[in-house]
Design a protein around this motif. Structure first.
Motif, PDB file in Angstrom:
ATOM      1  N   TYR A   1      -3.736   3.800  -8.085  1.00 42.99           N
ATOM      2  CA  TYR A   1      -4.969   4.601  -8.053  1.00 42.99           C
ATOM      3  C   TYR A   1      -4.991   5.595  -9.218  1.00 42.99           C
ATOM      4  CZ  TYR A   1      -8.463   7.917  -6.310  1.00 42.99           C
ATOM      5  OH  TYR A   1      -9.545   8.744  -6.186  1.00 42.99           O
ATOM      6  N   THR A   2      -3.889   6.306  -9.431  1.00 42.30           N
ATOM      7  CA  THR A   2      -3.801   7.243 -10.550  1.00 42.30           C
ATOM      8  C   THR A   2      -3.982   6.519 -11.876  1.00 42.30           C
ATOM      9  OG1 THR A   2      -2.200   8.503  -9.264  1.00 42.30           O
ATOM     10  CG2 THR A   2      -2.366   9.041 -11.596  1.00 42.30           C
TER      11      THR A   2
ATOM     12  N   ASP B   1      -0.822   4.689  -4.439  1.00 41.56           N
ATOM     13  CA  ASP B   1      -1.056   5.944  -5.156  1.00 41.56           C
ATOM     14  C   ASP B   1      -0.847   5.782  -6.658  1.00 41.56           C
ATOM     15  OD1 ASP B   1      -1.749   7.816  -3.086  1.00 41.56           O
ATOM     16  OD2 ASP B   1       0.299   7.560  -2.341  1.00 41.56           O
TER      17      ASP B   1
ATOM     18  N   LYS C   1     -10.791   3.166  -6.438  1.00 40.26           N
ATOM     19  CA  LYS C   1     -10.382   2.663  -5.128  1.00 40.26           C
ATOM     20  C   LYS C   1     -10.658   1.165  -5.021  1.00 40.26           C
ATOM     21  CE  LYS C   1     -11.022   6.674  -2.123  1.00 40.26           C
ATOM     22  NZ  LYS C   1     -11.855   7.219  -1.055  1.00 40.26           N
TER      23      LYS C   1
ATOM     24  N   VAL D   1      -8.119  -0.833  -6.914  1.00 39.10           N
ATOM     25  CA  VAL D   1      -6.818  -0.912  -6.228  1.00 39.10           C
ATOM     26  C   VAL D   1      -6.883  -2.002  -5.163  1.00 39.10           C
ATOM     27  CG1 VAL D   1      -5.222   0.306  -4.700  1.00 39.10           C
ATOM     28  CG2 VAL D   1      -6.198   1.496  -6.666  1.00 39.10           C
ATOM     29  N   GLN D   2      -7.960  -1.984  -4.402  1.00 41.11           N
ATOM     30  CA  GLN D   2      -8.131  -2.988  -3.352  1.00 41.11           C
ATOM     31  C   GLN D   2      -8.186  -4.397  -3.939  1.00 41.11           C
ATOM     32  OE1 GLN D   2     -10.539  -2.122  -0.021  1.00 41.11           O
ATOM     33  NE2 GLN D   2     -11.727  -3.999  -0.166  1.00 41.11           N
TER      34      GLN D   2
ATOM     35  N   PHE E   1      -2.235  10.010 -20.903  1.00 37.82           N
ATOM     36  CA  PHE E   1      -2.185   8.723 -20.216  1.00 37.82           C
ATOM     37  C   PHE E   1      -0.809   8.390 -19.688  1.00 37.82           C
ATOM     38  CE2 PHE E   1      -5.864   5.759 -20.534  1.00 37.82           C
ATOM     39  CZ  PHE E   1      -6.780   6.773 -20.597  1.00 37.82           C
TER      40      PHE E   1
ATOM     41  N   GLU F   1     -13.798   7.803  -9.052  1.00 38.17           N
ATOM     42  CA  GLU F   1     -12.937   7.684  -7.878  1.00 38.17           C
ATOM     43  C   GLU F   1     -13.242   6.444  -7.034  1.00 38.17           C
ATOM     44  OE1 GLU F   1     -13.114  11.384  -5.726  1.00 38.17           O
ATOM     45  OE2 GLU F   1     -12.499  12.519  -7.504  1.00 38.17           O
TER      46      GLU F   1
ATOM     47  N   VAL G   1       0.837  -1.204   0.000  1.00 41.18           N
ATOM     48  CA  VAL G   1       0.000   0.000   0.000  1.00 41.18           C
ATOM     49  C   VAL G   1       0.871   1.252   0.000  1.00 41.18           C
ATOM     50  CG1 VAL G   1      -1.700   1.326   1.313  1.00 41.18           C
ATOM     51  CG2 VAL G   1      -1.972  -1.146   1.069  1.00 41.18           C
TER      52      VAL G   1
ATOM     53  N   LEU H   1      -7.683   5.632 -12.166  1.00 45.21           N
ATOM     54  CA  LEU H   1      -8.578   6.791 -12.233  1.00 45.21           C
ATOM     55  C   LEU H   1      -8.546   7.460 -13.610  1.00 45.21           C
ATOM     56  CD1 LEU H   1     -10.574   8.485 -10.644  1.00 45.21           C
ATOM     57  CD2 LEU H   1      -8.689   9.928  -9.881  1.00 45.21           C
ATOM     58  N   VAL H   2      -7.353   7.577 -14.166  1.00 44.21           N
ATOM     59  CA  VAL H   2      -7.209   8.249 -15.440  1.00 44.21           C
ATOM     60  C   VAL H   2      -7.895   7.448 -16.555  1.00 44.21           C
ATOM     61  CG1 VAL H   2      -5.028   7.318 -16.310  1.00 44.21           C
ATOM     62  CG2 VAL H   2      -5.502   9.744 -16.513  1.00 44.21           C
ATOM     63  N   ARG H   3      -8.033   6.149 -16.324  1.00 43.94           N
ATOM     64  CA  ARG H   3      -8.643   5.304 -17.357  1.00 43.94           C
ATOM     65  C   ARG H   3     -10.141   5.114 -17.184  1.00 43.94           C
ATOM     66  NH1 ARG H   3      -3.504   4.445 -17.090  1.00 43.94           N
ATOM     67  NH2 ARG H   3      -2.378   3.750 -18.929  1.00 43.94           N
TER      68      ARG H   3
ATOM     69  N   LEU I   1      -6.697  -0.697   4.111  1.00 42.13           N
ATOM     70  CA  LEU I   1      -6.326  -1.630   3.052  1.00 42.13           C
ATOM     71  C   LEU I   1      -5.119  -2.460   3.472  1.00 42.13           C
ATOM     72  CD1 LEU I   1      -6.772  -2.722   0.256  1.00 42.13           C
ATOM     73  CD2 LEU I   1      -5.658  -0.718  -0.704  1.00 42.13           C
ATOM     74  N   GLN I   2      -4.101  -1.793   4.036  1.00 47.21           N
ATOM     75  CA  GLN I   2      -2.916  -2.540   4.481  1.00 47.21           C
ATOM     76  C   GLN I   2      -3.300  -3.507   5.606  1.00 47.21           C
ATOM     77  OE1 GLN I   2       0.237  -2.323   2.898  1.00 47.21           O
ATOM     78  NE2 GLN I   2       0.450  -4.219   4.060  1.00 47.21           N
TER      79      GLN I   2
ATOM     80  N   PHE J   1      -8.131   5.180   4.210  1.00 44.96           N
ATOM     81  CA  PHE J   1      -8.328   4.118   3.220  1.00 44.96           C
ATOM     82  C   PHE J   1      -7.078   3.247   3.103  1.00 44.96           C
ATOM     83  CE2 PHE J   1      -7.748   2.579  -1.138  1.00 44.96           C
ATOM     84  CZ  PHE J   1      -8.905   1.848  -1.323  1.00 44.96           C
TER      85      PHE J   1
END
Lengths: 200, 91
Positions: free
Chosen positions: A31-32, A28, A45, A48-49, B62, A41, A23, A35-37, B80-81, B76
């Motif tokens: 996540y970026t 990060d 998230k 990512v999880q 991109f 939000e 993590v 998100l960009v794709r 998660l961790q 968060f």
């Protein structure tokens, strides 16, 4: 003497996966990336999880051939493709009119394929000053992209931005090769028109 | 309309080829067709320039995305961790 039993060999064995740091190190970035794709939000998230938890289950399959980051990104990529597929199938794919999209016959005269007067491309007027870097133009393009039907956006994104092969795109998104080319063409003609309309 | 005239008028076909060209190699016939068309059609030359620009802008966006704001919050991340640690303990 068997080489892999020597202490030297044991020392060179690196532990490539360290979930205790995942993590902190990658959340990060992933996540970026998501998100960009997918531009959502909460969903980013979740992905990512799911990526981390999914990766945990196959830690033993990680061979250390790629970096940990590349490996995690590959898992995330597949999850993003699933999102594209879900979004572009069934009811989620709104009819064109609701997105303010134009039909090909709006752009091109059906008889001879010539541009219709109303939609002829015009210069943006900034072609000579590296427009790729123009923040305002970039902002408009992003908005125009979000207005494309989900399937078109998925095809456009997978082809132009992620450089997936046409075969993969067709099979993942269930489009025929001829439909693929039609989508690529229509998506660009519409994007360009949207850019011109909002820029000039 | 004869063959050349048809090619010269058909901007729909030309723009299709402009898109195709950015992804795969055109056939010899397609190349000739597009060349003839672009030689006489300034509007499609504008289209071509802007089409390539749009592809470049999208790629750039991109490859170097701005960091999202707000990013992931610490709660968060911690949760998660914690979940990861829990699963690790189970194994």
């Amino acid at each position: 003497m068997r080489r892999d039993k020597t202490p030297e060999a044991a020392l060179t064995v690196v532990q490539p996966v360290n979930p205790h740091k995942w993590v902190e190190t990658y959340a990060d970035y992933l996540y970026t990336y998501a998100l960009v794709r997918i531009n959502d939000e909460e969903l980013a998230k979740d992905l990512v999880q799911e990526t981390f938890l999914g990766a945990l289950q196959r830690v033993d399959k990680f061979e250390g051939k790629s970096t940990e980051r590349t490996w995690l990104t590959a898992i995330l990529k597949n999850k993003i493709i699933d999102v594209y597929r879900k979004r572009s199938s069934g009811l989620a794919n709104l009819p064109d009119e609701q997105n303010g999209l134009k039909e090909q016959h709006d752009f091109f005269n059906p008889a001879d394929g010539h541009w219709t007067e109303a939609y002829e491309p015009q210069y943006f007027g900034i072609e000579d000053r590296d427009p790729v870097l123009n923040k305002e133009l970039n902002g408009i393009l992003k908005k125009c992209m979000q207005r494309l039907p989900a399937l078109w956006l998925a095809v456009f994104t997978m082809k132009h931005m992620e450089d997936h092969s046409t075969d993969i795109i067709c099979s993942e998104l269930k489009v025929t090769p001829s439909n693929f080319w039609v989508i690529i063409h229509r998506a660009k003609v519409n994007l360009r028109e949207c850019l011109q309309r909002n820029w000039l | 309309m004869n063959g050349i005239k048809k090619i010269q008028y058909d901007c729909k076909q030309a723009t299709y080829l402009i898109e195709k060209k950015q992804i795969v190699r055109l056939t010899f016939y397609e190349k000739i067709r597009l060349w003839i068309h672009l030689a006489g059609c300034s509007v499609c030359r504008i289209f071509q320039r802007q089409s390539i620009l749009i592809t470049r802008m999208a790629k750039e966006f991109f490859q170097n995305p701005p960091s999202p704001r707000p990013g992931l919050d610490d709660t968060f991340k911690k949760e998660l961790q914690d979940r990861i640690e829990e699963r690790l303990k189970k194994d």
